[in-house]
Design an enzyme around this catalytic site. Sequence first.
Site, mmCIF file in Angstrom:
data_model
loop_
_atom_site.group_PDB
_atom_site.id
_atom_site.type_symbol
_atom_site.label_atom_id
_atom_site.label_comp_id
_atom_site.label_asym_id
_atom_site.label_seq_id
_atom_site.Cartn_x
_atom_site.Cartn_y
_atom_site.Cartn_z
ATOM 1 N N LEU A 48 -30.704 23.112 -15.920
ATOM 2 C CA LEU A 48 -29.817 22.489 -16.916
ATOM 3 C C LEU A 48 -28.847 21.538 -16.231
ATOM 4 O O LEU A 48 -28.345 20.595 -16.829
ATOM 5 C CB LEU A 48 -29.029 23.574 -17.646
ATOM 6 C CG LEU A 48 -29.839 24.451 -18.593
ATOM 7 C CD1 LEU A 48 -29.022 25.652 -19.041
ATOM 8 C CD2 LEU A 48 -30.316 23.652 -19.781
ATOM 9 N N GLY A 66 -24.727 22.076 -9.859
ATOM 10 C CA GLY A 66 -23.317 22.124 -9.510
ATOM 11 C C GLY A 66 -23.170 22.065 -7.993
ATOM 12 O O GLY A 66 -24.162 22.037 -7.269
ATOM 13 N N PHE A 102 -22.148 24.410 -6.025
ATOM 14 C CA PHE A 102 -22.545 25.663 -5.348
ATOM 15 C C PHE A 102 -23.957 26.094 -5.698
ATOM 16 O O PHE A 102 -24.423 27.097 -5.223
ATOM 17 C CB PHE A 102 -21.569 26.786 -5.715
ATOM 18 C CG PHE A 102 -20.207 26.574 -5.116
ATOM 19 C CD1 PHE A 102 -19.238 25.859 -5.804
ATOM 20 C CD2 PHE A 102 -19.900 27.059 -3.855
ATOM 21 C CE1 PHE A 102 -17.983 25.652 -5.260
ATOM 22 C CE2 PHE A 102 -18.642 26.849 -3.308
ATOM 23 C CZ PHE A 102 -17.688 26.156 -4.015
ATOM 24 N N ASP A 160 -7.866 24.815 -15.281
ATOM 25 C CA ASP A 160 -8.810 23.745 -14.918
ATOM 26 C C ASP A 160 -9.483 23.181 -16.167
ATOM 27 O O ASP A 160 -10.692 22.963 -16.190
ATOM 28 C CB ASP A 160 -9.858 24.318 -13.935
ATOM 29 C CG ASP A 160 -10.520 23.210 -13.136
ATOM 30 O OD1 ASP A 160 -11.550 23.479 -12.496
ATOM 31 O OD2 ASP A 160 -10.023 22.066 -13.185
HETATM 32 O O1 LIG Z 1 -23.218 23.031 -17.085
HETATM 33 C C1 LIG Z 1 -24.374 22.706 -16.788
HETATM 34 O O2 LIG Z 1 -24.773 22.310 -15.677
HETATM 35 C C2 LIG Z 1 -25.290 22.699 -17.839
HETATM 36 N N1 LIG Z 1 -25.294 23.639 -18.951
HETATM 37 N N2 LIG Z 1 -25.927 23.236 -20.050
HETATM 38 C C3 LIG Z 1 -25.955 24.219 -20.942
HETATM 39 C C4 LIG Z 1 -25.285 25.316 -20.393
HETATM 40 N N3 LIG Z 1 -25.038 26.550 -20.906
HETATM 41 C C5 LIG Z 1 -24.356 27.403 -20.141
HETATM 42 N N4 LIG Z 1 -23.892 27.103 -18.887
HETATM 43 C C6 LIG Z 1 -24.153 25.889 -18.369
HETATM 44 N N5 LIG Z 1 -23.669 25.622 -17.124
HETATM 45 C C7 LIG Z 1 -22.906 26.590 -16.359
HETATM 46 C C8 LIG Z 1 -21.443 26.577 -16.808
HETATM 47 C C9 LIG Z 1 -20.655 27.589 -16.048
HETATM 48 C C10 LIG Z 1 -19.993 28.668 -16.571
HETATM 49 N N6 LIG Z 1 -19.321 29.416 -15.670
HETATM 50 C C11 LIG Z 1 -19.437 28.969 -14.439
HETATM 51 N N7 LIG Z 1 -18.805 29.613 -13.370
HETATM 52 C C12 LIG Z 1 -18.924 29.176 -12.085
HETATM 53 O O3 LIG Z 1 -19.616 28.224 -11.789
HETATM 54 N N8 LIG Z 1 -18.199 29.905 -11.207
HETATM 55 C C13 LIG Z 1 -18.130 29.678 -9.842
HETATM 56 C C14 LIG Z 1 -19.104 28.978 -9.144
HETATM 57 C C15 LIG Z 1 -18.945 28.810 -7.775
HETATM 58 C C16 LIG Z 1 -17.856 29.315 -7.111
HETATM 59 C C17 LIG Z 1 -16.894 29.996 -7.860
HETATM 60 CL CL1 LIG Z 1 -15.484 30.598 -7.085
HETATM 61 C C18 LIG Z 1 -17.026 30.186 -9.190
HETATM 62 S S1 LIG Z 1 -20.403 27.577 -14.368
HETATM 63 C C19 LIG Z 1 -24.864 24.943 -19.124
#
Ligand SMILES: O=C(O)Cn1ncc2ncnc(NCCc3cnc(NC(=O)Nc4cccc(Cl)c4)s3)c21
Length: 273
Positions: A20, A23, A25, A137
């Site tokens: 999807l 990121g 990480f 944030d």
């Molecule tokens: O967004 C997209 O790329 C696409 N996308 N499209 C649809 C969709 N539906 C659900 N979620 C998506 N994406 C994930 C969103 C997140 C929620 N919570 C997170 N938490 C996090 O990353 N924590 C985290 C990471 C690394 C280090 C640390 Cl300390 C904390 S990321 C979706």
Amino acid sequence: QKEAAQKRWTISDFDVGKPLGRGKFGHVYIAREKRSNHIVALKVLFKSQLQQSQVEHQLRREVEIQSHLRHPNILRLYGYFYDQKRVYLILEYAARGELYKELQKCKYFSERRAATYVASLARALIYCHGKHVIHRDIKPENLLIGAQGELKIADFGWSVHTFNRRRTMCGTLDYLPPEMVESVEHDASVDIWSLGILCYEFLYGVPPFEAKEHSDTYRRIVQVDLKFPPKPIVSSSAKDLISQMLVKESTQRLALHKLLEHPWIVQNADPSG
Ligand SMILES: O=C(O)Cn1ncc2ncnc(NCCc3cnc(NC(=O)Nc4cccc(Cl)c4)s3)c21
């Protein structure tokens, strides 16, 4: 969902589908839990990168905070699991994807759409603050859109419980209020500032203090150098609301419950959110 909280998940519990998004990480995939056929988003994080960036404690705090939050405008984190190299976050799937892509496509939103989003975010933040959680944030990159077009706050990677207020610097400067840019003590009113920035960006397509150089953005924030461009045409009621949120003195910022009573919100937000 009670059993979900205790159950030991493994990747073999899921059919993993297309990516999807990518990121910093790790990647996010759509996935289906085999027994329930429930569609979820699976965020795959590499332990090596988490260790390298020393964010494990942040991730643990996010999982802890998110496991207690239940709100229609907050993306659920159902649980997590890990294997040798990776940590997996089992997340609610937001069918209409990332808000910032929608904003880029539309350039800016109508006053009705902007007010509807701002009202739903205000309700989600009232809920979080009621549980002594500040997100810290709030920006388009952390907002997703559900199947019915409703907004979902995601990624509590930077959230904290207010009793242990921290002075860490977060992502982009654009959304930081003066007290965080000057890294002094901060409280839940930082989210009100960020919501004001967001409201401005929904209506104009750019954040209010954007500048080429970091130093210029910094100065514009601490001076609250707020200007409203002549185009697109925005109601004075909207400008009044934004001016009451982007106030340097954090105690003078419009309270979130007062925001929900502001004429611009009352006249423009769709009550269903
Ligand atoms: O967004 C997209 O790329 C696409 N996308 N499209 C649809 C969709 N539906 C659900 N979620 C998506 N994406 C994930 C969103 C997140 C929620 N919570 C997170 N938490 C996090 O990353 N924590 C985290 C990471 C690394 C280090 C640390 Cl300390 C904390 S990321 C979706």
